[in-house]
Scaffold this motif. Structure first.
Motif, short mmCIF file in Angstrom:
data_model
loop_
_atom_site.label_atom_id
_atom_site.label_comp_id
_atom_site.label_asym_id
_atom_site.label_seq_id
_atom_site.Cartn_x
_atom_site.Cartn_y
_atom_site.Cartn_z
N UNK A 159 16.74 -12.89 7.83
CA UNK A 159 15.79 -12.75 6.73
C UNK A 159 16.27 -11.68 5.76
N UNK A 160 16.23 -11.99 4.47
CA UNK A 160 16.64 -11.04 3.44
C UNK A 160 15.42 -10.42 2.77
N UNK A 161 15.49 -9.11 2.51
CA UNK A 161 14.52 -8.41 1.68
C UNK A 161 15.30 -7.64 0.64
N UNK A 175 11.07 -7.01 -2.24
CA UNK A 175 10.71 -8.39 -2.56
C UNK A 175 11.31 -9.32 -1.50
N UNK A 176 10.68 -10.49 -1.33
CA UNK A 176 11.25 -11.48 -0.41
C UNK A 176 12.30 -12.32 -1.13
N UNK A 181 6.86 -9.80 -4.76
CA UNK A 181 6.70 -8.42 -4.32
C UNK A 181 6.00 -8.34 -2.98
N UNK A 182 6.54 -7.49 -2.08
CA UNK A 182 5.98 -7.34 -0.73
C UNK A 182 5.31 -5.98 -0.53
N UNK A 214 -1.08 -0.14 12.98
CA UNK A 214 -0.05 -1.13 12.71
C UNK A 214 -0.64 -2.31 11.97
N UNK A 215 0.25 -3.03 11.29
CA UNK A 215 -0.17 -4.10 10.40
C UNK A 215 0.80 -5.27 10.51
N UNK A 216 0.26 -6.47 10.35
CA UNK A 216 1.11 -7.67 10.34
C UNK A 216 1.17 -8.31 8.96
N UNK A 217 0.77 -7.58 7.92
CA UNK A 217 0.85 -8.12 6.56
C UNK A 217 1.37 -7.05 5.59
#
Length: 271
Positions: A159-161, A175-176, A181-182, A214-217
């Motif tokens: 996976x690229x960011x 960004x993904x 924007x992430x 912690x967060x998953x988003x």
């Protein structure tokens, strides 16, 4: 002496591997193997670096190199098979499992960040393109092109960011692959652990009150776990993807002194 504690059952039991008269420097892990660096002091007070390859199945530890600590030698980007070897700036891709594959790498890689793929290819970011270089054939190809230019490339599990710092370089926005924007990293969250969309913030709220959130988003919403009875010396020492946190903990509320000392704890994140 350095001691490796190895568990195959999520920390329920451990096996010890000793490195006599050596101090552990770092360990770089993959699914099947780990690359371990240790340091020892010689009678003349100089220091020596040893590199070991640890087989996770057999738990066999094999020394693969040894050199003076002031030698300009580095082993980096270990992916479980290949590693980038540097000796005074001369770069090679080496297969550590058989030592029969060695490929020289271009000098320009000394001056820019790069990533090593599972196949042994080198990934670099050049403005709005991700370039893949094959050391075996010395060929390179464009594998991704973007509308905008970027300065930072993060690569994790295929996976690229992409990232851009602000003008003052006090923060960076990421960004993904679709250039959406992430998140933004600044001085307030620079020490967070991140894995894909997962982010973890471990901090001490007081001398006996640490917290894990912690967060998953990417940090939009958080789960939080607070603790009591821990000393402030408690700290995270590692993570496994978005599944586990490994941390050192000391306790102040145990009745027996022998139960208050340091422990290695493994926590599993739950949604």
């Amino acid at each position: 002496q350095a001691v490796l504690h190895i568990s195959k059952d999520r920390g329920k039991s451990y096996q010890e591997l000793l490195l006599p008269e050596q101090e552990m420097k770092w360990i770089d892990t993959s699914q099947d193997y780990s690359l371990v660096e240790a340091q020892s002091r010689l009678p003349d007070n100089s220091k020596k670096i040893s590199q070991y390859l640890l087989d996770h199945k057999s738990l066999k530890l094999v020394k693969i190199d040894e050199y003076a600590s002031d030698a300009k030698i580095n082993y980096e980007n270990f992916n479980g098979k290949y590693v980038i070897y540097s000796n005074r700036g001369d770069l090679k891709l080496i297969n550590l499992l058989n030592r029969e594959e060695e490929y020289p790498l271009p000098d320009y890689l000394n001056n820019q960040p790069f990533y090593l793929t599972a196949q042994g290819n080198i990934l670099t970011l050049q403005k709005n393109q991700i370039i893949s270089y094959d050391p075996k054939t010395q060929n390179q190809q464009i594998i991704k092109s973007f509308k905008n230019n970027y300065d930072i490339l993060l690569y994790q599990d295929d996976t690229f960011i992409l990232g851009k710092p602000n003008l003052l370089k006090t923060s960076a926005t990421f960004y993904n692959e679709e250039e959406k924007e992430l998140y933004t990293i600044d001085s307030n969250n620079a020490n967070f652990y991140r894995y894909k969309n997962f982010v973890c913030d471990y901090k001490s709220l007081s001398s006996i009150y640490p917290s894990i959130r912690y967060s998953y988003d990417y940090g939009q919403t958080w789960f939080e776990q607070k603790f009591t009875g821990f000393f402030s010396a408690s700290r995270p020492i590692g993570f496994y993807k978005d599944k586990f946190i490994i941390f050192h903990a000391s306790f102040h509320d145990k009745p027996e002194p022998e139960n208050r000392g340091g422990r290695i704890l493994i926590g599993e994140f739950e949604k």
